[in-house]
Write an enzyme that holds these catalytic residues in place. Structure first.
Site, PDB file in Angstrom:
ATOM      1  N   HIS A  23       0.825  -1.212   0.000  1.00 41.08           N
ATOM      2  CA  HIS A  23       0.000   0.000   0.000  1.00 41.08           C
ATOM      3  C   HIS A  23       0.863   1.269   0.000  1.00 41.08           C
ATOM      4  O   HIS A  23       0.368   2.352  -0.279  1.00 41.08           O
ATOM      5  CB  HIS A  23      -0.900  -0.005   1.233  1.00 41.08           C
ATOM      6  CG  HIS A  23      -2.339   0.325   0.980  1.00 41.08           C
ATOM      7  ND1 HIS A  23      -2.924   0.336  -0.260  1.00 41.08           N
ATOM      8  CD2 HIS A  23      -3.337   0.660   1.849  1.00 41.08           C
ATOM      9  CE1 HIS A  23      -4.197   0.658  -0.156  1.00 41.08           C
ATOM     10  NE2 HIS A  23      -4.474   0.865   1.116  1.00 41.08           N
ATOM     11  N   ASN A  71      -7.059   5.999   3.848  1.00 35.44           N
ATOM     12  CA  ASN A  71      -8.469   6.318   3.591  1.00 35.44           C
ATOM     13  C   ASN A  71      -8.841   7.759   3.943  1.00 35.44           C
ATOM     14  O   ASN A  71      -9.969   8.173   3.713  1.00 35.44           O
ATOM     15  CB  ASN A  71      -9.395   5.323   4.301  1.00 35.44           C
ATOM     16  CG  ASN A  71      -9.218   5.309   5.795  1.00 35.44           C
ATOM     17  OD1 ASN A  71      -8.296   5.918   6.334  1.00 35.44           O
ATOM     18  ND2 ASN A  71     -10.096   4.610   6.479  1.00 35.44           N
ATOM     19  N   ASP A  96      -0.902   2.290  -5.346  1.00 36.11           N
ATOM     20  CA  ASP A  96      -0.882   0.863  -5.627  1.00 36.11           C
ATOM     21  C   ASP A  96      -2.155   0.484  -6.373  1.00 36.11           C
ATOM     22  O   ASP A  96      -3.201   1.092  -6.183  1.00 36.11           O
ATOM     23  CB  ASP A  96      -0.757   0.064  -4.329  1.00 36.11           C
ATOM     24  CG  ASP A  96      -1.900   0.343  -3.353  1.00 36.11           C
ATOM     25  OD1 ASP A  96      -2.075   1.514  -2.967  1.00 36.11           O
ATOM     26  OD2 ASP A  96      -2.618  -0.605  -2.984  1.00 36.11           O
ATOM     27  N   ASN A 117      -9.432   3.142  -1.381  1.00 36.55           N
ATOM     28  CA  ASN A 117      -9.926   4.160  -0.447  1.00 36.55           C
ATOM     29  C   ASN A 117      -9.134   5.466  -0.500  1.00 36.55           C
ATOM     30  O   ASN A 117      -9.695   6.533  -0.260  1.00 36.55           O
ATOM     31  CB  ASN A 117      -9.956   3.607   0.975  1.00 36.55           C
ATOM     32  CG  ASN A 117     -11.028   2.556   1.137  1.00 36.55           C
ATOM     33  OD1 ASN A 117     -12.067   2.609   0.483  1.00 36.55           O
ATOM     34  ND2 ASN A 117     -10.786   1.595   2.008  1.00 36.55           N
TER      35      ASN A 117
END
Length: 190
Positions: A23, A71, A96, A117
């Site tokens: 991530h 997020n 990503d 997100n």
């Protein structure tokens, strides 16, 4: 892209726990870009981000890493855009991408967020999806592993061997977007 100031944002999660996870590939590419311009990230308190201000090919560029979790990335991105008067068409977000094989890089403007997100938060905060994305393919999780768990896992030993070169290629892609515009960069990267 115009010659106006550009905002390049690497998406990721803050802290050592997430540092080497899939991530955080956006942070990794942002680090490469900062290294290329000889910059060190410093706190930009008004946006809750770490930034480097630099010139790339004579163009003013802000390289940023939000200090929030993925997020909630949109708030810092929108704050930076407002503070530096950057139009969304001059924003490049590095992230990503599960739907691309590992080491694949694709460039696009606008479109959906594919359940990401960080992109969802960014689009919501900016009030538009019309910003450039540098999509860094991390592949799908093996078997029935939950994608949310997969993206928070470190890269495999084999993947880690390829990571430095791939991050350099991601930085090259960003520089091509800034220099040639999206279509010109796509012609070279795809």
């Amino acid at each position: 892209m115009s010659e106006d100031t550009a905002l390049v944002v690497g998406l990721g999660n803050p802290g050592p726990k997430y540092e080497n996870t899939r991530h955080n590939i956006g942070f990794m590419v942002a680090d490469v870009l900062a290294g290329r311009v000889g910059g060190k990230f410093g706190a930009h308190k008004r946006s809750n981000s770490d930034i480097v201000q630099a010139r790339l090919d004579g163009r003013q560029v802000i390289i940023a890493k939000p200090r929030t979790y993925m997020n909630l990335s949109g708030g810092p991105v929108a704050s930076l855009a407002k503070f530096f008067s950057v139009d969304p068409s001059n924003i490049v977000v590095i992230h990503d991408e599960l739907d691309l094989d590992f080491e694949t890089i694709r460039l696009k403007q606008g479109g959906g967020e594919n359940g990401h997100n960080g992109l969802r938060s960014t689009s919501s905060a900016l009030g538009t999806k019309e910003y450039v994305r540098v999509r860094m393919g991390i592949g799908r999780p093996p078997g029935r592993q939950d994608p949310a768990d997969y993206v928070l896992k470190p890269f495999s030993t084999t993947e880690r061997k390829e990571l430095p070169v791939w991050c350099e290629e991601g930085a090259d892609a960003v520089e091509l977007v800034l220099r040639l515009g999206l279509e010109g960069a796509q012609n070279r990267v795809h």
